[in-house]
Design an enzyme around this catalytic site. Structure first.
Site, PDB file in Angstrom:
ATOM      1  N   THR A 144      52.978  23.536  61.130  1.00 22.01           N
ATOM      2  CA  THR A 144      53.227  22.725  62.321  1.00 22.01           C
ATOM      3  C   THR A 144      53.142  23.552  63.601  1.00 22.01           C
ATOM      4  O   THR A 144      53.415  24.766  63.573  1.00 22.01           O
ATOM      5  CB  THR A 144      54.637  22.116  62.212  1.00 22.01           C
ATOM      6  N   ASP A 145      52.846  22.879  64.708  1.00 20.19           N
ATOM      7  CA  ASP A 145      52.851  23.582  66.006  1.00 20.19           C
ATOM      8  C   ASP A 145      54.275  23.923  66.461  1.00 20.19           C
ATOM      9  O   ASP A 145      54.460  24.708  67.383  1.00 20.19           O
ATOM     10  CB  ASP A 145      52.135  22.745  67.079  1.00 20.19           C
ATOM     11  N   GLU A 146      55.293  23.340  65.795  1.00 16.22           N
ATOM     12  CA  GLU A 146      56.675  23.580  66.234  1.00 16.22           C
ATOM     13  C   GLU A 146      57.101  25.036  66.037  1.00 16.22           C
ATOM     14  O   GLU A 146      58.078  25.483  66.624  1.00 16.22           O
ATOM     15  CB  GLU A 146      57.646  22.632  65.513  1.00 16.22           C
ATOM     16  N   LYS A 175      59.759  26.272  58.652  1.00 12.93           N
ATOM     17  CA  LYS A 175      58.293  26.279  58.561  1.00 12.93           C
ATOM     18  C   LYS A 175      57.747  27.645  59.022  1.00 12.93           C
ATOM     19  O   LYS A 175      56.801  28.168  58.421  1.00 12.93           O
ATOM     20  CB  LYS A 175      57.690  25.158  59.417  1.00 12.93           C
ATOM     21  N   LEU A 208      58.983  13.088  45.025  1.00  7.19           N
ATOM     22  CA  LEU A 208      59.351  11.715  45.416  1.00  7.19           C
ATOM     23  C   LEU A 208      60.763  11.683  45.998  1.00  7.19           C
ATOM     24  O   LEU A 208      61.658  11.007  45.490  1.00  7.19           O
ATOM     25  CB  LEU A 208      59.198  10.733  44.238  1.00  7.19           C
ATOM     26  N   GLU A 228      60.401  19.260  53.624  1.00  6.77           N
ATOM     27  CA  GLU A 228      61.296  18.396  54.393  1.00  6.77           C
ATOM     28  C   GLU A 228      60.724  18.436  55.804  1.00  6.77           C
ATOM     29  O   GLU A 228      60.498  19.517  56.354  1.00  6.77           O
ATOM     30  CB  GLU A 228      62.723  18.936  54.366  1.00  6.77           C
ATOM     31  N   TYR A 284      64.289  22.940  61.221  1.00  6.26           N
ATOM     32  CA  TYR A 284      62.998  22.578  60.617  1.00  6.26           C
ATOM     33  C   TYR A 284      61.932  23.609  60.976  1.00  6.26           C
ATOM     34  O   TYR A 284      61.256  24.167  60.100  1.00  6.26           O
ATOM     35  CB  TYR A 284      62.554  21.187  61.098  1.00  6.26           C
TER      36      TYR A 284
HETATM   37  P1  NAD Z   1      56.606  13.699  54.662  1.00  5.21           P
HETATM   38  O1  NAD Z   1      58.065  13.940  54.827  1.00  5.21           O
HETATM   39  O2  NAD Z   1      56.046  12.361  54.967  1.00  5.21           O
HETATM   40  O3  NAD Z   1      56.163  14.052  53.169  1.00  5.21           O
HETATM   41  C1  NAD Z   1      56.646  15.182  52.490  1.00  5.21           C
HETATM   42  C2  NAD Z   1      56.349  14.987  51.007  1.00  5.21           C
HETATM   43  O4  NAD Z   1      56.842  16.158  50.315  1.00  5.21           O
HETATM   44  C3  NAD Z   1      57.070  13.773  50.392  1.00  5.21           C
HETATM   45  O5  NAD Z   1      56.183  13.049  49.589  1.00  5.21           O
HETATM   46  C4  NAD Z   1      58.189  14.392  49.572  1.00  5.21           C
HETATM   47  O6  NAD Z   1      58.541  13.620  48.430  1.00  5.21           O
HETATM   48  C5  NAD Z   1      57.571  15.730  49.169  1.00  5.21           C
HETATM   49  N1  NAD Z   1      58.597  16.751  48.876  1.00  5.21           N
HETATM   50  C6  NAD Z   1      59.681  17.045  49.626  1.00  5.21           C
HETATM   51  N2  NAD Z   1      60.398  18.011  49.017  1.00  5.21           N
HETATM   52  C7  NAD Z   1      59.735  18.323  47.879  1.00  5.21           C
HETATM   53  C8  NAD Z   1      59.976  19.256  46.825  1.00  5.21           C
HETATM   54  N3  NAD Z   1      61.051  20.052  46.838  1.00  5.21           N
HETATM   55  N4  NAD Z   1      59.092  19.331  45.815  1.00  5.21           N
HETATM   56  C9  NAD Z   1      57.995  18.516  45.781  1.00  5.21           C
HETATM   57  N5  NAD Z   1      57.736  17.603  46.733  1.00  5.21           N
HETATM   58  C10 NAD Z   1      58.595  17.507  47.774  1.00  5.21           C
HETATM   59  O7  NAD Z   1      55.892  14.840  55.531  1.00  5.21           O
HETATM   60  P2  NAD Z   1      54.541  14.785  56.369  1.00  5.21           P
HETATM   61  O8  NAD Z   1      54.839  14.311  57.725  1.00  5.21           O
HETATM   62  O9  NAD Z   1      53.493  14.138  55.561  1.00  5.21           O
HETATM   63  O10 NAD Z   1      54.233  16.353  56.465  1.00  5.21           O
HETATM   64  C11 NAD Z   1      53.483  17.007  55.452  1.00  5.21           C
HETATM   65  C12 NAD Z   1      53.335  18.473  55.836  1.00  5.21           C
HETATM   66  O11 NAD Z   1      52.654  18.572  57.091  1.00  5.21           O
HETATM   67  C13 NAD Z   1      54.654  19.194  56.018  1.00  5.21           C
HETATM   68  O12 NAD Z   1      54.499  20.510  55.507  1.00  5.21           O
HETATM   69  C14 NAD Z   1      54.862  19.220  57.518  1.00  5.21           C
HETATM   70  O13 NAD Z   1      55.615  20.348  57.898  1.00  5.21           O
HETATM   71  C15 NAD Z   1      53.437  19.317  58.009  1.00  5.21           C
HETATM   72  N6  NAD Z   1      53.178  18.746  59.349  1.00  5.21           N
HETATM   73  C16 NAD Z   1      53.573  17.468  59.648  1.00  5.21           C
HETATM   74  C17 NAD Z   1      53.251  16.933  60.903  1.00  5.21           C
HETATM   75  C18 NAD Z   1      53.621  15.520  61.283  1.00  5.21           C
HETATM   76  O14 NAD Z   1      53.419  15.135  62.428  1.00  5.21           O
HETATM   77  N7  NAD Z   1      54.150  14.700  60.383  1.00  5.21           N
HETATM   78  C19 NAD Z   1      52.544  17.717  61.834  1.00  5.21           C
HETATM   79  C20 NAD Z   1      52.188  19.019  61.484  1.00  5.21           C
HETATM   80  C21 NAD Z   1      52.490  19.525  60.237  1.00  5.21           C
HETATM   81  O1  DAU Z   2      54.685  18.708  66.167  1.00  5.31           O
HETATM   82  C1  DAU Z   2      54.550  18.479  64.799  1.00  5.31           C
HETATM   83  C2  DAU Z   2      55.828  17.890  64.249  1.00  5.31           C
HETATM   84  O2  DAU Z   2      55.884  16.544  64.716  1.00  5.31           O
HETATM   85  C3  DAU Z   2      55.901  17.926  62.734  1.00  5.31           C
HETATM   86  O3  DAU Z   2      55.915  19.255  62.300  1.00  5.31           O
HETATM   87  C4  DAU Z   2      57.150  17.199  62.231  1.00  5.31           C
HETATM   88  O4  DAU Z   2      57.158  17.160  60.813  1.00  5.31           O
HETATM   89  C5  DAU Z   2      57.115  15.784  62.773  1.00  5.31           C
HETATM   90  O5  DAU Z   2      58.277  15.098  62.384  1.00  5.31           O
HETATM   91  C6  DAU Z   2      57.000  15.789  64.299  1.00  5.31           C
HETATM   92  O6  DAU Z   2      58.206  16.298  64.904  1.00  5.31           O
HETATM   93  P1  DAU Z   2      58.859  15.625  66.223  1.00  5.31           P
HETATM   94  O7  DAU Z   2      60.284  15.987  66.260  1.00  5.31           O
HETATM   95  O8  DAU Z   2      58.035  15.899  67.424  1.00  5.31           O
HETATM   96  O9  DAU Z   2      58.643  14.055  65.822  1.00  5.31           O
HETATM   97  P2  DAU Z   2      59.591  12.788  66.002  1.00  5.31           P
HETATM   98  O10 DAU Z   2      58.736  11.601  65.688  1.00  5.31           O
HETATM   99  O11 DAU Z   2      60.868  12.948  65.284  1.00  5.31           O
HETATM  100  O12 DAU Z   2      59.894  12.784  67.560  1.00  5.31           O
HETATM  101  C7  DAU Z   2      58.846  12.703  68.517  1.00  5.31           C
HETATM  102  C8  DAU Z   2      59.498  12.760  69.890  1.00  5.31           C
HETATM  103  O13 DAU Z   2      60.229  11.549  70.104  1.00  5.31           O
HETATM  104  C9  DAU Z   2      60.506  13.878  70.060  1.00  5.31           C
HETATM  105  O14 DAU Z   2      60.453  14.343  71.397  1.00  5.31           O
HETATM  106  C10 DAU Z   2      61.853  13.215  69.797  1.00  5.31           C
HETATM  107  C11 DAU Z   2      61.634  11.815  70.317  1.00  5.31           C
HETATM  108  N1  DAU Z   2      62.359  10.734  69.613  1.00  5.31           N
HETATM  109  C12 DAU Z   2      62.326  10.707  68.255  1.00  5.31           C
HETATM  110  C13 DAU Z   2      62.958   9.689  67.558  1.00  5.31           C
HETATM  111  C14 DAU Z   2      62.952   9.678  66.045  1.00  5.31           C
HETATM  112  C15 DAU Z   2      62.990   9.730  70.341  1.00  5.31           C
HETATM  113  O15 DAU Z   2      63.008   9.759  71.589  1.00  5.31           O
HETATM  114  N2  DAU Z   2      63.621   8.741  69.652  1.00  5.31           N
HETATM  115  C16 DAU Z   2      63.646   8.683  68.286  1.00  5.31           C
HETATM  116  O16 DAU Z   2      64.272   7.745  67.715  1.00  5.31           O
END
Ligand code: NAD
Ligand code: DAU
Length: 349
Positions: free
Chosen positions: A130-132, A159, A35, A84, A155
């Protein structure tokens, strides 16, 4: 089957937890989450009293705690999402990403290996990534499972490191693992520091919508429930030791996406056409900003029969509706510590 899902109170994790709790009443689902600012139990109120659901508050970097819950609950499988997850935060505080994403993952792998040593083959460690990790694309091409790793932000470096450790545990210790690498998700429960929910929040409140650089960076967007469905498919049908790329086949330039979102918001808020676009504000670019991500998901589509089920227009409309209906959720997460981080980011630009 007893499944430990880490990070289940976060954005994607909450959808995965809900899917598994409701679709598989004979599974016991344990949601382990620290959390942090991104974890929110309000994401799960509808299933929190389900008989097959248990919440465990804990930190994946805490070896004694993780060992304790593995001893107590004897998990058959782990689906590891805790991380994170925000690139901008990783630029400000890289170490937090090393602790949770690298050390936390290795801690889970180590504990699983020790507890599952006698009957390793009956278990599964499924790592969500992630694809990153693949870096940044030019105008052409797609990331495949064979694309060389080239992480470019703290980040994505964290990953990528965790992915390498998961594969190392497969090859070195025979830990049964699966991995998936997904493109950008969007949908309900998304924390409003990420582009789409931040823009919705700002448009709703008539605040500037920050677009980094010229807004010509490209992302491949997938509705979060389609990611949860892909995780379900890979968990049950994917091959051990394999990686599956997940993507929406849905590339958008940031500026085009924001313009479309402004238009959807105008319609839903009863504003004049074009009004919300006036909030678009170009700000300093993200350091090391990756230009383009795009996923080739054909392995998942051809071998396991998964396909995205929600179009971007539908998904965006549902997402906006969710944020407009869940104002209490939005107000709660945009107060307190988050608010100060957000304001601080604005000041830096
Ligand atoms: P998020 O930040 O919304 O959620 C992360 C969760 O992990 C939170 O509930 C947080 O409390 C928990 N957490 C963080 N540190 C922790 C710790 N030390 N111990 C236990 N719990 C902890 O993230 P999300 O966007 O839901 O992403 C989830 C997973 O999917 C991540 O591994 C991320 O790399 C991956 N991912 C995300 C995206 C995206 O677009 N959001 C895309 C591809 C992959
Ligand atoms: O590709 C998967 C990833 O997508 C995940 O692994 C990450 O956890 C997730 O956060 C996301 O990463 P991005 O950096 O692509 O997402 P974000 O929403 O932060 O940004 C999307 C795009 O928009 C990126 O090119 C940065 C831009 N951006 C982002 C923010 C927050 C803006 O232009 N303005 C903004 O305020």
């Amino acid at each position: 089957m007893k499944i430990l899902i880490t990070g289940g109170a976060g954005f994607i994790g909450s959808h995965v937890v809900r899917l598994f709790v409701t679709k598989y009443p004979n599974y016991q689902i344990f949601n382990l989450d620290k959390l942090t600012y991104a974890g929110n139990l309000a994401n799960l109120t509808d299933i929190e009293n389900s008989e097959n659901y248990t919440f465990l508050k804990g930190d994946i970097t805490d070896a004694a705690y993780i060992n304790g819950i593995f001893s107590e609950y004897k998990f058959d499988a782990v689906i590891h999402l805790a991380a994170e997850s925000h690139v901008d935060r990783s630029i400000t505080d890289p170490l937090a990403f090393v602790y949770t994403n690298v050390i936390g993952t290795v801690n889970l792998l180590n504990t699983a290996r020790q507890h599952w040593a006698d009957n390793m083959k009956e278990h599964l460690f499924y790592h969500i990534s992630t694809d990153e990790v693949y870096g940044s694309l030019g105008e052409e091409g797609l990331f495949t499972e064979e694309t060389a790793y080239d992480p470019r932000s703290p980040y994505s470096a964290s990953k990528a490191s965790s992915d390498h450790f998961v594969r190392a545990y497969f090859h070195t210790y025979g830990l049964p693992v699966k991995l998936s690498n997904c493109s950008n998700n969007y949908g309900p429960n998304h924390f409003p520091e990420k582009l789409i929910p931040l823009a919705i929040y700002n448009i709703k409140n008539n605040r500037p919508v920050p677009v980094y650089g010229k807004g010509d960076n490209i992302r491949d967007w997938l509705y979060v429930l389609d990611h949860a469905r892909a995780i379900d498919t890979i968990f049950h049908e994917g091959k051990l030791g394999e990686t599956y790329n997940i993507g929406g086949i849905n590339e958008w330039k940031n500026l085009d996406l924001i313009k479309m979102l402004c238009d959807v918001m105008d319609e839903k808020l009863g504003r004049e056409a074009g009004e919300s676009r006036k909030l678009i504000t170009f700000v300093k670019d993200r350091a090391g900003h990756d230009m383009r991500y795009a996923i080739d998901a054909s392995k998942l589509v051809n071998e396991l029969g998964w396909n995205p089920s929600v179009t971007f227009e539908e998904g965006l409309s549902k997402t906006v509706d969710w944020y407009l209906q869940n104002t209490e959720w939005l107000d709660n997460v945009t107060s307190g510590n988050y608010q100060s981080y957000y304001e601080q980011q604005y000041e830096q630009r």
